[in-house]
Motif scaffolding. Sequence first.
Motif, short mmCIF file in Angstrom:
data_model
loop_
_atom_site.label_atom_id
_atom_site.label_comp_id
_atom_site.label_asym_id
_atom_site.label_seq_id
_atom_site.Cartn_x
_atom_site.Cartn_y
_atom_site.Cartn_z
N GLU A 9 0.86 -1.18 0.00
CA GLU A 9 0.00 0.00 0.00
C GLU A 9 0.90 1.24 0.00
OE1 GLU A 9 -2.93 0.11 3.07
OE2 GLU A 9 -3.50 -1.99 2.75
N LYS A 10 0.57 2.18 -0.86
CA LYS A 10 1.38 3.39 -0.98
C LYS A 10 1.32 4.20 0.31
CE LYS A 10 1.47 5.59 -4.86
NZ LYS A 10 1.19 6.47 -6.02
N VAL A 11 2.47 4.68 0.76
CA VAL A 11 2.52 5.55 1.94
C VAL A 11 2.17 6.95 1.46
CG1 VAL A 11 4.00 6.49 3.75
CG2 VAL A 11 4.27 4.12 3.03
N ALA A 12 1.05 7.47 1.94
CA ALA A 12 0.51 8.73 1.43
C ALA A 12 1.13 9.96 2.09
CB ALA A 12 -1.00 8.76 1.63
N SER A 13 1.67 9.81 3.30
CA SER A 13 2.13 10.98 4.05
C SER A 13 3.36 10.62 4.87
CB SER A 13 1.01 11.46 4.96
OG SER A 13 1.49 12.29 5.97
N ILE A 14 4.18 11.63 5.19
CA ILE A 14 5.35 11.37 6.02
C ILE A 14 4.97 11.24 7.49
CG2 ILE A 14 6.98 12.48 4.46
CD1 ILE A 14 6.87 14.95 6.27
N ASP A 15 3.70 11.48 7.81
CA ASP A 15 3.22 11.40 9.19
C ASP A 15 2.75 10.01 9.58
OD1 ASP A 15 3.70 14.14 9.48
OD2 ASP A 15 1.73 14.61 8.63
N VAL A 16 2.86 9.03 8.68
CA VAL A 16 2.39 7.67 8.95
C VAL A 16 3.27 7.04 10.02
CG1 VAL A 16 2.08 5.38 7.93
CG2 VAL A 16 1.49 7.41 6.62
N LYS A 17 2.62 6.38 10.99
CA LYS A 17 3.36 5.70 12.06
C LYS A 17 2.93 4.24 12.10
CE LYS A 17 3.85 9.77 14.96
NZ LYS A 17 5.23 9.95 15.26
N PHE A 18 3.84 3.39 12.56
CA PHE A 18 3.56 1.96 12.68
C PHE A 18 3.75 1.55 14.13
CE2 PHE A 18 5.00 2.72 8.36
CZ PHE A 18 3.91 2.23 7.66
N THR A 19 2.82 0.73 14.63
CA THR A 19 2.84 0.34 16.03
C THR A 19 3.76 -0.86 16.25
OG1 THR A 19 0.98 -1.15 15.75
CG2 THR A 19 0.47 1.13 16.32
N ALA A 20 4.00 -1.16 17.52
CA ALA A 20 4.83 -2.31 17.87
C ALA A 20 4.18 -3.61 17.42
CB ALA A 20 5.08 -2.32 19.38
N GLU A 21 2.85 -3.69 17.49
CA GLU A 21 2.14 -4.90 17.05
C GLU A 21 2.34 -5.14 15.56
OE1 GLU A 21 0.35 -2.43 18.84
OE2 GLU A 21 0.75 -3.44 20.74
N GLN A 22 2.30 -4.07 14.76
CA GLN A 22 2.52 -4.21 13.33
C GLN A 22 3.95 -4.66 13.05
OE1 GLN A 22 1.23 -0.15 12.44
NE2 GLN A 22 -0.30 -1.00 11.03
N LEU A 23 4.90 -4.14 13.82
CA LEU A 23 6.30 -4.53 13.61
C LEU A 23 6.54 -5.98 14.02
CD1 LEU A 23 8.22 -1.34 14.71
CD2 LEU A 23 8.21 -2.36 12.45
N ALA A 41 4.43 -8.38 13.71
CA ALA A 41 3.88 -9.19 12.62
C ALA A 41 4.77 -9.11 11.38
CB ALA A 41 2.47 -8.73 12.28
N GLY A 42 5.53 -8.03 11.25
CA GLY A 42 6.42 -7.84 10.11
C GLY A 42 5.83 -6.89 9.09
N LEU A 43 6.66 -5.98 8.61
CA LEU A 43 6.24 -5.01 7.59
C LEU A 43 7.14 -5.18 6.38
CD1 LEU A 43 5.90 -1.78 9.75
CD2 LEU A 43 4.05 -3.11 8.78
N LYS A 44 6.53 -5.29 5.19
CA LYS A 44 7.29 -5.36 3.95
C LYS A 44 7.37 -3.95 3.39
CE LYS A 44 5.41 -7.04 0.26
NZ LYS A 44 4.84 -7.90 -0.78
N ILE A 45 8.58 -3.41 3.31
CA ILE A 45 8.78 -2.04 2.85
C ILE A 45 9.41 -2.10 1.46
CG2 ILE A 45 9.85 0.18 3.34
CD1 ILE A 45 10.16 -0.82 6.24
N VAL A 97 11.05 -6.34 11.12
CA VAL A 97 10.45 -7.18 12.16
C VAL A 97 11.08 -6.79 13.49
CG1 VAL A 97 10.08 -9.53 12.97
CG2 VAL A 97 10.14 -9.07 10.52
N MET A 98 10.22 -6.71 14.53
CA MET A 98 10.75 -6.39 15.86
C MET A 98 10.81 -7.64 16.69
SD MET A 98 9.52 -3.52 18.52
CE MET A 98 8.12 -4.34 19.21
#
Length: 71
Positions: free
Chosen positions: A39-53, A55-59, A70-71
């Motif tokens: 999903e396109k990151v629309a803004s520089i203000d987007v934040k990701f929580t510890a739960e999302q990390l 689970a893993g984020l594909k950047i 991954v955290m």
Amino acid sequence: QLTGGAIAILDLMLACKLVPTKSEGRRLVQQGGVFVNDEKVASIDVKFTAEQLQAGLKIRKGKKVFHKAVM
């Protein structure tokens, strides 16, 4: 590096060494070249929580550079 239980997209890209500086990361996000979980990151203000990390984020930066955070 989580602040208040979340991390901003620019800080995350800097931590993953996707960009050398925050200003380059800001430029990439504003030009639409950064995707998180396809999903396109629309803004520089987007934040990701510890739960999302946990689970893993594909950047994706551009078309060919992929990282998994991954955290």
